[in-house]
Design an enzyme around this catalytic site. Structure first.
Site, PDB file in Angstrom:
ATOM      1  N   GLU A  39      11.865 -38.066 -41.709  1.00  0.00           N
ATOM      2  CA  GLU A  39      12.803 -38.700 -40.651  1.00  0.00           C
ATOM      3  C   GLU A  39      11.981 -39.529 -39.649  1.00  0.00           C
ATOM      4  O   GLU A  39      12.737 -40.663 -38.950  1.00  0.00           O
ATOM      5  CB  GLU A  39      13.460 -37.429 -40.000  1.00  0.00           C
TER       6      GLU A  39
ATOM      7  N   ARG B  58      15.169 -39.504 -31.444  1.00  0.00           N
ATOM      8  CA  ARG B  58      16.315 -38.949 -32.329  1.00  0.00           C
ATOM      9  C   ARG B  58      17.170 -38.231 -31.369  1.00  0.00           C
ATOM     10  O   ARG B  58      16.801 -37.664 -30.486  1.00  0.00           O
ATOM     11  CB  ARG B  58      15.219 -37.728 -33.269  1.00  0.00           C
TER      12      ARG B  58
ATOM     13  N   ASN C 146      11.149 -36.914 -30.569  1.00  0.00           N
ATOM     14  CA  ASN C 146      12.191 -36.027 -30.961  1.00  0.00           C
ATOM     15  C   ASN C 146      11.997 -35.055 -29.675  1.00  0.00           C
ATOM     16  O   ASN C 146      11.186 -34.061 -29.507  1.00  0.00           O
ATOM     17  CB  ASN C 146      11.962 -35.190 -32.190  1.00  0.00           C
TER      18      ASN C 146
ATOM     19  N   HIS D 211      21.484 -34.104 -40.117  1.00  0.00           N
ATOM     20  CA  HIS D 211      20.669 -34.333 -40.882  1.00  0.00           C
ATOM     21  C   HIS D 211      20.698 -35.544 -41.299  1.00  0.00           C
ATOM     22  O   HIS D 211      20.332 -36.042 -42.495  1.00  0.00           O
ATOM     23  CB  HIS D 211      20.582 -33.306 -41.993  1.00  0.00           C
TER      24      HIS D 211
ATOM     25  N   ARG E  12      21.085 -19.080 -38.890  1.00  0.00           N
ATOM     26  CA  ARG E  12      22.451 -19.371 -38.981  1.00  0.00           C
ATOM     27  C   ARG E  12      23.436 -19.166 -40.040  1.00  0.00           C
ATOM     28  O   ARG E  12      22.822 -18.922 -41.131  1.00  0.00           O
ATOM     29  CB  ARG E  12      22.729 -20.853 -38.418  1.00  0.00           C
TER      30      ARG E  12
END
Ligand code: AMP
Length: 406
Positions: free
Chosen positions: A383, A88, A6, A177, A238
């Protein structure tokens, strides 16, 4: 062995798996950080975590150092022990619907999509090219956060703006996601014993970034993140959805351009902005318990928005729902948030089992009472494992010499 990567603009996170008797075992994990600055590499293996300072002028040097260090630590004998590498990648536009073996065309798509995900895609592409140089024999696979959401129908992904914004400028909901949602869907099929193409789920991925998805008949039907990960729920830093006119207004007020205001909505809003204290839910919970004003307001706003979106997603599914699932850092670890969200859903007739909600669990647990209209679960997302599994699947289908695999 399979390496899951990642990569961001200044860091490369990785996890090394080995297939042992049909199962994937974690051999090592780590991160190369501050690439382009001073640089450091951390590797955790066999219960020991070590950090070394390195000079990483670029991603290639970081990748060379990661592989050399894995070899020095005798976690691999030689670089080619790593036969597959799964990356990813955040954005695959509307062209990519599933994990794929990386070729020139894939790299072009990742590059094109950098316009839509400028903070994420370039880092992935640089890492892909670095690993291509360092282990050219390995099969490289890309898995995209947007891919799982490509099943969302047009009426759900379109924004009520001029249609040519979609036709000519790719403005639509993409959703993110997706790797986590795919993992949770697969896991829930296992847990409930129901075929995944029959599963209706509302999944709350509540981490530092957060979204809720409606999974209908095993595929994504709607989700709260949108054109970018800024949309939907209130998150760590956020804002999630706000009135879009605030951007231009605050730009004028603060004498900032629209990119700068957007940056504030991404990095200085959400829990952090409202609480004026922290983006970490653990800190917010502690202050909420003490009744501190702004963290309490942030806590309550967070819970309210999450609950509202769960109702939206229930309405989207529009038929019996097999489970409401909480996952990711906050969803997996905070009984308090789960309880508060459920209390904000009076019309859904949800009933938590209080003990189960507070009990420690391994991979998953059912936390609803038998009287709950919809069963409620906590499931630990994974993940990296999802990427490793998909990488092996593609390697196997490519007839690589990996016979005794999962
Ligand atoms: P993630 O992005 O999935 O790694 O989630 C990270 C977030 O999970 C952190 O910012 C924390 O706010 C939150 N988190 C982790 N552990 C807990 C906990 N025990 N209680 C509340 N929040 C937690």
């Amino acid at each position: 062995m399979v390496l899951v990567v990642n990569s961001g603009s200044s860091s490369i996170k990785f996890r090394l798996y080995k297939v042992v008797q049909g199962h994937l075992e974690i051999i090592a994990e780590g991160i190369a950080e501050r690439i382009g600055l001073d640089g450091s590499l951390t590797i955790k293996a066999n219960g020991i975590k070590d950090t070394w300072q390195h000079d990483f002028p670029n991603h290639l040097r970081a990748v060379e150092t990661i592989i050399a260090s894995l070899q020095n630590l005798q976690l691999i004998n030689k670089p080619t022990d790593i036969e597959g590498i799964g990356f990813r990648v955040v954005h695959g536009t509307n062209k990519i619907t599933k994990p794929i073996i990386i070729d020139q065309e894939t790299k072009m798509i990742i590059k094109e999509a950098a316009k839509l995900a400028p903070l994420h895609n370039p880092g992935a592409l640089i890492a892909i090219e670095a690993f291509e140089k360092v282990i050219p024999q390995a099969t490289l696979v890309a898995q995209f956060d947007t891919a799982f959401h490509q099943t969302i129908p047009e009426v759900n992904f379109i924004y009520p703006v001029p249609y040519e914004w979609y036709q000519n400028h790719q403005v639509r909901k993409y959703g993110f996601h997706g790797i986590s949602y795919q993992f949770i869907t697969q896991k829930m099929a296992e847990i409930t014993g129901k075929a995944s193409h029959k599963l209706n789920l509302i999944v709350c991925h509540l981490g530092n970034g957060a979204s809720v998805a409606a999974i209908k008949k095993g595929v994504s039907f709607d989700t709260t993140m949108g054109f970018t990960p800024l949309a939907g729920l209130m998150m760590g830093t956020r804002s999630g959805n706000i009135d879009p006119s605030i951007l231009a207004y605050m730009g004028k007020e603060l004498n900032l351009n629209l990119d700068e205001v957007t940056d504030l909505l991404n990095k200085k809003s959400g829990l952090l902005g409202l609480s004026q204290f922290s983006s970490d839910m653990r800190d917010i919970e502690n202050e909420w318990k003490k009744g501190t004003k702004l963290p309490s307001l942030a806590y309550e706003k967070y819970v309210q928005i999450a609950a509202d979106f769960i109702v939206t997603m229930a309405n989207r599914i529009g038929e019996p729902i097999d489970a409401l699932v909480f996952t990711a850092g906050i969803g997996e670890n905070s009984p308090l948030i789960r309880q508060s969200i459920i209390m904000n859903l009076p019309l859904l007739n949800l009933v938590l089992d209080n003990n189960a909600n507070h009990e420690k669990y391994q991979e998953w647990s059912k936390i609803s009472a038998p009287t709950s209209k919809i069963p409620i679960y906590v499931v630990r997302t994974n993940e990296e494992l999802m990427i490793a599994q998909e990488t092996i699947k593609l390697m196997t289908s490519q007839n690589k010499k990996l016979n005794n695999l999962v």
